[in-house]
Design a protein around this motif. Structure first.
Motif, PDB file in Angstrom:
ATOM      1  N   ASP A 598     -13.488   0.746 -68.231  1.00 62.68           N
ATOM      2  CA  ASP A 598     -13.157   1.264 -66.661  1.00 62.68           C
ATOM      3  C   ASP A 598     -14.428   1.287 -65.777  1.00 62.68           C
ATOM      4  N   PHE A 599     -15.529   1.573 -66.416  1.00 61.27           N
ATOM      5  CA  PHE A 599     -16.918   1.482 -65.647  1.00 61.27           C
ATOM      6  C   PHE A 599     -17.346   0.153 -65.378  1.00 61.27           C
ATOM      7  N   ALA A 600     -17.052  -0.683 -66.158  1.00 64.93           N
ATOM      8  CA  ALA A 600     -17.570  -2.320 -65.829  1.00 64.93           C
ATOM      9  C   ALA A 600     -16.570  -2.681 -64.557  1.00 64.93           C
ATOM     10  N   GLN A 601     -15.406  -2.270 -64.637  1.00 68.22           N
ATOM     11  CA  GLN A 601     -14.466  -2.780 -63.736  1.00 68.22           C
ATOM     12  C   GLN A 601     -14.956  -2.098 -62.313  1.00 68.22           C
ATOM     13  N   GLN A 602     -15.112  -0.820 -62.257  1.00 66.45           N
ATOM     14  CA  GLN A 602     -15.543  -0.290 -61.056  1.00 66.45           C
ATOM     15  C   GLN A 602     -16.897  -0.641 -60.552  1.00 66.45           C
ATOM     16  N   LEU A 603     -17.542  -0.945 -61.339  1.00 65.34           N
ATOM     17  CA  LEU A 603     -19.045  -1.358 -61.097  1.00 65.34           C
ATOM     18  C   LEU A 603     -18.872  -2.734 -60.524  1.00 65.34           C
ATOM     19  N   ALA A 604     -18.044  -3.703 -61.120  1.00 66.07           N
ATOM     20  CA  ALA A 604     -18.158  -4.892 -60.617  1.00 66.07           C
ATOM     21  C   ALA A 604     -17.515  -4.880 -59.251  1.00 66.07           C
ATOM     22  N   TYR A 605     -16.412  -4.113 -59.007  1.00 62.82           N
ATOM     23  CA  TYR A 605     -16.218  -4.016 -57.757  1.00 62.82           C
ATOM     24  C   TYR A 605     -16.897  -3.583 -56.568  1.00 62.82           C
ATOM     25  N   ASP A 606     -17.785  -2.720 -56.984  1.00 60.12           N
ATOM     26  CA  ASP A 606     -18.729  -1.955 -55.963  1.00 60.12           C
ATOM     27  C   ASP A 606     -19.947  -3.172 -55.763  1.00 60.12           C
ATOM     28  N   LEU A 607     -20.520  -3.692 -56.822  1.00 58.91           N
ATOM     29  CA  LEU A 607     -21.398  -4.864 -56.799  1.00 58.91           C
ATOM     30  C   LEU A 607     -20.999  -5.671 -55.786  1.00 58.91           C
TER      31      LEU A 607
END
Length: 636
Positions: A598-607
């Motif tokens: 979940d963190f990786a998915q959210q971080l990818a979106y924000d980056l």
């Protein structure tokens, strides 16, 4: 017998060097990207073997490497395990390589060059035998034993199964042993079902010629002629004849069979309307296999070439098809060679049966050619599913051990102007199982013949800072190593467990598991992906905001997210070292407050929202082992 090897020179994408493809008994699957040479291999086999549909391949200038007609095309086929009948047919052409075993094999040399003394230029081919190609050519009768059934790519399977002159369905049916059974002449009281095809044709011709309506028409024609067209003493009388009455039996059989369509019985199934392309493809393959069953009964070797059997066929039928072909090839004297672009098919086939075709060269994945061990094959055939089998078709491969890297890396690559999609990079998540095994797929026993695919294996260092045991495991484990459990009683390791030399040795051992040839290992700079993201990113205010915001979004519901974020920032500010900050950040994952995926998915979106088009801004704010891995597989 079976085709054990094929050697090609100066044909299509294969240059003047010797390109040798080895085949196993049974099924061989050629995989690779477009224009890699798969179809060239299939055409080379067809040229030497000939095909059961009697199609002829005309050699053109673009069949020569670089379209250089001064070269000579050379295709060499080696056959092994000949039956007694086959040895008798090729008696004068056999080669005895193993004198002690006295087991013969058969070499066929096919060569083609352009005659420059004629205008226009024309290709001239010849075939010979023997290990060096100086033996006599096989007889025409013997060569008939080699003819292969060929199903072309993008074939019109529906038309192949329809009636018409020279229809493929009629060719297949007249080569089965039962079509000529029965009586050729009908007698009164005889059961119609006892008639052969020739008998049906003869009866049909008799009934047609003697039909009362047709006879009355013939009489009217005679009357008109005699009364209106002819002179008084002219004596011309007409009769109707059926055209093939005087044809030989084979021609009568062919004429009847060419009237047949292969259709789906819609009364016995739920299908409505015209048969779809996928079902037509399956029907055509079923018919072709009918020829092979006849050859099997006669104890004859048979060969089947199929390009892209997956065409128009949905996933479940693909699996059924490839498993059926593999089973049939293993239990009978049948060799099947297919090309495919389907990861699903590739995942269902035994690894030993796969040959990667890459840039005009070939790389068998059989045990004799890779660095894989026997138990690696067992493991990979169990875990190599369709999502991982796409690595066979890639220009480069990234192998990771968890969902974090799997979800984040494509975005990082795109933001660094190294899109995996644009560069044909396959990303494979092995989920902490067998990174070494997957890496060895791409390592050859003949190191001088490297597989030209850059492979990046990304893995954690798995050594935590000394402050992490207290923060991430148990608050009683202080930086004092004496507060930790005995080394033999814990699975984790910290920096104090290693001297400088032991730390270097630890990294060396990680690399040795996978490094070799074009496979490179990229190890986390400190501990794990999430820890390293924090270790590097928390030093930059904009990246710090993105990291913390993404962590809070996946750790807390919206109603209490702001308060927890404020407390976490206060905690960050109270930490004295970056190791403490990054450890507190990573503790959300060890305590199960946050999911790595979940963190990786959210971080990818924000980056992506923040750094799109700003590669230079981003590259120093993320772990460098990831940057180096991305650059390696995209060859930037």
């Amino acid at each position: 017998m079976y085709l054990s090897s094929l050697t090609i020179r100066n044909f299509r994408c294969f240059d003047e060097n010797e390109h040798r493809i080895t085949f196993k008994k049974g099924l061989t699957v050629l995989v690779g990207e477009n224009d890699s040479g798969k179809s060239a291999i299939m055409d080379a086999i067809k040229i030497v073997f000939g095909t059961t549909d009697l199609n002829w391949h005309r050699i053109e200038t673009d069949d020569f490497y670089n379209e250089d007609t001064a070269r000579e095309i050379e295709i060499v086929c080696k056959f092994e395990d000949l039956t007694e009948g086959e040895m008798g047919a090729f008696l004068e052409c056999l080669t005895y390589e193993d004198v002690e075993k006295k087991t013969p094999c058969l070499y066929l040399y096919w060569k083609c060059k352009y005659l420059t003394t004629f205008k226009p230029l024309r290709p001239i081919s010849n075939i010979s035998t023997g290990k060096k190609g100086i033996g006599a050519a096989p007889s025409a009768e013997a060569r008939e034993l080699l003819r292969t059934t060929y199903l072309r790519a993008l074939r019109d399977a529906y038309s192949d199964m329809q009636s018409g002159k020279h229809s493929r369905l009629s060719q297949i049916m007249r080569n089965t042993s039962v079509v000529d059974k029965g009586e050729d002449k009908y007698e009164e009281g005889k059961d119609l079902h006892s008639l052969s095809l020739v008998g049906i044709a003869n009866l049909s011709n008799e009934l047609l010629a003697d039909h009362p309506a047709l006879n009355s028409i013939n009489k009217e024609i005679t009357t008109i002629l005699s009364e209106q067209m002819l002179l008084k003493r002219d004596t011309i009388k007409t009769r109707l004849e059926v055209t093939d009455t005087n044809s030989n039996n084979l021609q009568k059989e062919i004429a009847l069979l060419e009237k047949l369509d292969l259709a789906v019985d819609k009364d016995a199934c739920s299908m409505q309307g015209k048969v779809g392309l996928g079902t037509s493809n399956v029907l055509s393959m079923a018919c072709e296999l009918l020829l092979h069953k006849k050859a099997e009964k006669d104890n004859k070797s048979c060969f089947l070439l199929i390009e892209e059997p997956e065409a128009h066929i949905h996933a479940q039928r693909q699996l059924k098809l490839i498993q059926s072909l593999e089973n049939e090839a293993e239990k009978s004297n049948r060799q099947i060679i297919i090309t495919t672009h389907s990861p699903l098919l590739a995942s269902a086939v035994k690894l030993n049966n796969i040959v990667i075709v890459k840039s005009g060269d070939v790389y068998s994945l059989a045990e004799d050619y890779t660095m894989l061990e026997s138990d690696d094959y067992v493991f990979l055939e169990k875990y190599l599913d369709a999502t991982k089998a796409n690595l066979f078709f890639a220009r480069s491969v990234v192998i990771v051990e968890g969902p974090g890297e799997m979800l984040l890396l494509p975005t990082l690559a795109k933001l660094l102007d190294c899109s995996f999609t644009d560069y044909g990079v396959s990303l494979v998540d092995v989920r902490s199982k067998g990174l070494r095994r997957y890496a060895r797929i791409f390592q050859r026993k003949e190191s001088q013949k490297e597989l030209d695919i850059n492979v990046a294996c990304i893995t954690d260092r798995d050594v935590m800072p000394d402050c992490a045991p207290r923060i991430c495991i148990n608050e009683q484990y202080t930086e004092n190593k004496n507060t930790w459990p005995n080394k033999s009683k814990r699975v984790w390791r910290a920096e104090s467990d290693y001297t400088l030399e032991k730390a270097k040795e630890h990294l060396k051992k990680i690399k040795e598991k996978t490094d070799g040839q074009k496979v490179r290992t990229f190890i986390a700079g400190h501990w794990t992906l999430e820890y390293d993201l924090a270790y590097i990113g928390l030093e930059y205010e904009d990246m710090k905001d993105i990291l913390i915001d993404a962590l809070m979004k996946v750790s807390y519901v919206k109603s209490n997210r702001d308060e927890n974020k404020r407390k976490f920032i206060e905690l960050m500010n109270s930490c004295k070292t970056i190791e403490e900050k990054a450890s507190h950040f990573y503790s959300f994952f060890t305590s199960k407050k946050a999911s790595k995926a979940d963190f990786a998915q959210q971080l990818a979106y924000d980056l992506e929202r923040k750094y799109m088009g700003k590669a230079d801004e981003l590259k120093d704010k993320i772990p460098q082992y990831l940057v180096k891995a991305i650059k390696y597989v995209t060859k930037r």
